[in-house]
Design an enzyme around this catalytic site. Structure first.
Site, PDB file in Angstrom:
ATOM      1  N   CYS A 383       6.409  14.874  -6.080  1.00 37.01           N
ATOM      2  CA  CYS A 383       6.304  14.365  -7.468  1.00 37.01           C
ATOM      3  C   CYS A 383       7.175  14.045  -8.145  1.00 37.01           C
ATOM      4  O   CYS A 383       7.874  13.113  -8.039  1.00 37.01           O
ATOM      5  CB  CYS A 383       5.212  15.644  -7.909  1.00 37.01           C
ATOM      6  SG  CYS A 383       3.985  14.866  -9.192  1.00 37.01           S
ATOM      7  N   HIS A 509       0.937  16.172  -4.056  1.00 37.17           N
ATOM      8  CA  HIS A 509       1.399  17.504  -3.768  1.00 37.17           C
ATOM      9  C   HIS A 509       0.854  17.940  -2.049  1.00 37.17           C
ATOM     10  O   HIS A 509      -0.043  18.640  -2.339  1.00 37.17           O
ATOM     11  CB  HIS A 509       1.076  18.767  -4.645  1.00 37.17           C
ATOM     12  CG  HIS A 509       1.685  18.343  -6.187  1.00 37.17           C
ATOM     13  ND1 HIS A 509       2.658  19.124  -6.359  1.00 37.17           N
ATOM     14  CD2 HIS A 509       1.443  17.440  -7.062  1.00 37.17           C
ATOM     15  CE1 HIS A 509       3.031  18.820  -7.706  1.00 37.17           C
ATOM     16  NE2 HIS A 509       2.338  17.664  -8.183  1.00 37.17           N
ATOM     17  N   GLU A 511       1.779  20.450  -0.448  1.00 37.64           N
ATOM     18  CA  GLU A 511       1.814  21.665  -0.391  1.00 37.64           C
ATOM     19  C   GLU A 511       0.603  22.676  -0.539  1.00 37.64           C
ATOM     20  O   GLU A 511       0.130  23.656  -0.271  1.00 37.64           O
ATOM     21  CB  GLU A 511       2.858  22.554  -1.239  1.00 37.64           C
ATOM     22  CG  GLU A 511       2.777  22.359  -2.754  1.00 37.64           C
ATOM     23  CD  GLU A 511       3.200  21.136  -3.548  1.00 37.64           C
ATOM     24  OE1 GLU A 511       3.300  20.014  -2.727  1.00 37.64           O
ATOM     25  OE2 GLU A 511       3.121  21.065  -4.756  1.00 37.64           O
TER      26      GLU A 511
HETATM   27  N1  GLN Z   1       6.672  14.888 -15.039  1.00 34.99           N
HETATM   28  C1  GLN Z   1       6.219  14.008 -14.039  1.00 34.99           C
HETATM   29  C2  GLN Z   1       5.085  13.425 -14.298  1.00 34.99           C
HETATM   30  O1  GLN Z   1       4.059  13.862 -15.160  1.00 34.99           O
HETATM   31  C3  GLN Z   1       5.770  14.945 -12.666  1.00 34.99           C
HETATM   32  C4  GLN Z   1       5.069  15.861 -12.399  1.00 34.99           C
HETATM   33  C5  GLN Z   1       5.047  16.907 -11.263  1.00 34.99           C
HETATM   34  O2  GLN Z   1       5.983  17.032 -10.691  1.00 34.99           O
HETATM   35  N2  GLN Z   1       3.772  17.483 -11.187  1.00 34.99           N
HETATM   36  O3  GLN Z   1       4.399  12.706 -13.914  1.00 34.99           O
END
Ligand code: GLN
Length: 536
Positions: A383, A509, A511
């Site tokens: 992410c 994600h 995970e």
């Molecule tokens: N801050 C980034 C976004 O909002 C990444 C979010 C995250 O890593 N979950 O896109």
């Protein structure tokens, strides 16, 4: 068979591991043939933990259907191999919100709206809602916090009432408590548990089973004393000794025959014999391997390891599966800079740059990514980690010195990462990100396609920003390949670097989908590569 409801409550102190006990019991009941789900009720006023800092609450776990939930749901999914949903995590905030919106609609027909019966009815409806789903036979409900906390009182009252709604053999209370050890006198003390059970009795709940956390074995005398003072039958006092790892707890609970006592109370029989051979195999690998791999997790909340729970657990699952032990090195991103990066990553075999929000520590993450890209160290960006890899590439390979995400620099001339179109009008912070499971198509023949052995995949998301498609061609032409796309929304979901041993970033994600007995392919592949490089 009637639906069976097991309520797990806690006493003496928080953090005794109600989530792990619930997940372990769930696993044992599933292993003897029952369809089980687990839900958690949290007493705080936030509607969900999505707006809380990880320092307050640890990781925010995201379900398939896009709920931002307590990290215990991650344990439930990982232990049982199930998927949970919006309905599996309910907070006081959600309960009150529902009751107040019913009041505004006039649904209470002129009545005074009160904690009893309106709030407790709403809680009970949520207890039973999940049980109405015919795919479950047993519902385990974990009540967050401790007996005696002011804010959990309505939940305990609802549990008391549930006992009267349900048939005698369909309700069970397991109370998890602590037996402290006084090292000066060398004694285990039962008094805090006695008091905690008295508190529970004041709330009208007689526990059926006591699970006692302890650093030392409980003697027969101690168990008998607890039974006598707490009105619990002798064989229902269970010891839960500090375990080597959370994954040992199901086996310890099996040895204490917790599942059999539970089945007995619920007046049901095993549908099949209990076999934990695959689980035990996992434990053997987990504890026996001397093949140590040092993997860094670089993030902004590393002093609280729970903030990255699903990532660290995914690494543990993959490590054990590959007969290796992953040692996680926690690195605070804001401490990293060009001068110390080499030293900071000395003896590190692979690097994960963690998800996150906000500017703090981002430059440190970018600096680490430059180092691993140039030094062929396996890299996995999740992410924000993926977004940072794109920023780094734009600055140091494409030469866009001021390349950035508009999350950190609204006026950057090179908005490599930008706010998603549908996010631009959104003002409320809670529950408004791109959340939950989305389809993604992988580029045939790409590294990630080979890892998944599939073109069409589905993974969970939690973000507002995205890769800016106007840079797609430039990235691909220069060796950073965009190899996963959500075709419907035209969003880049995966980037990977050509000519690097293992360099992948995912907007999703992975995970959240790793399971003890089914580690995630991306984590397996990442750890496998690290192992092969290290062992030559
Ligand atoms: N801050 C980034 C976004 O909002 C990444 C979010 C995250 O890593 N979950 O896109």
């Amino acid at each position: 068979m009637n639906k069976k409801y097991i309520f797990v409550t806690g006493g003496v102190t928080s953090s005794l591991g109600k989530g792990i006990i619930s997940a372990s019991l769930g696993l044992l009941l599933k292993a003897v043939g029952y369809k089980v789900t687990i839900q958690k009720f949290d007493p705080y006023l936030n509607i969900d933990p999505g707006t809380m800092s990880p320092y307050e609450h640890g990781e925010c776990y995201v379900t398939e259907d896009g709920a931002e939930t307590d990290l215990d749901l991650g344990h439930y999914e990982r232990f049982l191999g199930i998927s949970t949903s919006q309905d599996n995590n309910v907070t006081t905030g959600r309960i009150y919100n529902n009751v107040i919106s019913k009041e505004r609609k006039g649904e209470f027909l002129g009545k005074t709206v009160q904690v009893i019966p309106h709030i407790t009815d709403e809680i009970k409806n949520s207890f039973y809602k999940i049980g109405k789903n015919n795919s479950f036979e047993i519902v385990i409900t974990e009540i967050g916090g401790c007996i005696g906390d002011i804010e959990s009182l309505p939940f305990f009252e609802a549990v008391r009432q549930a006992k009267f709604d349900l048939n005698r053999n369909d309700f069970l209370n397991i109370h998890l408590t602590l037996i402290p050890y006084l090292s000066t006198s060398g004694e285990l003390k039962t008094k805090p548990t006695q008091h905690s059970v008295k508190k529970l009795l004041e709330a009208g709940i007689q526990p059926d089973i006591l699970v006692c956390r302890s650093e030392h074995k409980l003697s027969k005398e101690i168990k008998n004393k607890l039974a006598l003072f707490c009105n619990v039958s002798k064989n229902s006092v269970i010891e839960s000794i500090d375990a080597k790892s959370i994954y040992d707890v199901p086996v310890l609970m099996r040895d204490e025959r917790l599942h059999e006592i539970v089945l007995n109370y619920l007046n049901i029989k095993k549908k099949k014999p209990l076999r934990l051979s695959r689980w035990k195999n996992f434990l053997r690998n987990l504890h026996s391997s001397n093949n140590i791999l040092n993997i860094a997790i670089i993030g902004k909340y590393v002093s609280l390891h729970d903030a990255y729970k699903s990532i660290s657990e995914s690494l543990i699952h993959a490590g054990a599966n590959l007969n290796s032990r992953v040692e996680i090195k926690w690195i605070l991103s804001e401490n990293l800079n060009e001068k110390n990066i080499k030293k900071s990553l000395k003896n590190i075999d692979g690097v994960i740059v963690a998800p996150g929000f906000g500017e703090r520590g981002v430059e440190g993450k970018i600096c680490a990514i430059k180092y691993v890209r140039e030094n062929s160290i396996p890299f996995f960006g999740i992410c924000l980690g993926m977004q940072c890899a794109c920023i780094e590439f734009s600055r140091n390979v494409l030469g866009h010195k001021k390349g950035n995400s508009t999350e950190f620099d609204k006026n950057t001339p090179y908005p490599i990462i930008d706010l998603m179109e549908e996010q631009k009008e959104i003002k409320n912070k809670g529950g408004t990100m791109r959340l939950g499971s989305y389809k993604c198509s992988l580029e045939k023949g790409s590294h990630i396609n080979k890892i998944y052995k599939n073109i069409d995949i589905k993974e969970r998301h939690r973000h507002r920003y995205e890769f800016n498609n106007s840079y797609k061609k430039e990235f691909n032409d220069n060796g950073m390949l965009t190899t996963g796309t959500n075709n419907k929304l035209n969003l880049v979901e995966v980037i990977e670097l050509k000519n690097h041993p293992w360099f992948i970033g995912t907007q999703f994600h992975p995970e959240y989908r790793s399971r003890v007995l089914k580690p995630h392919p991306l984590f397996i592949s990442f750890v496998k590569k690290i192992k092969s490089i290290k062992n030559g």
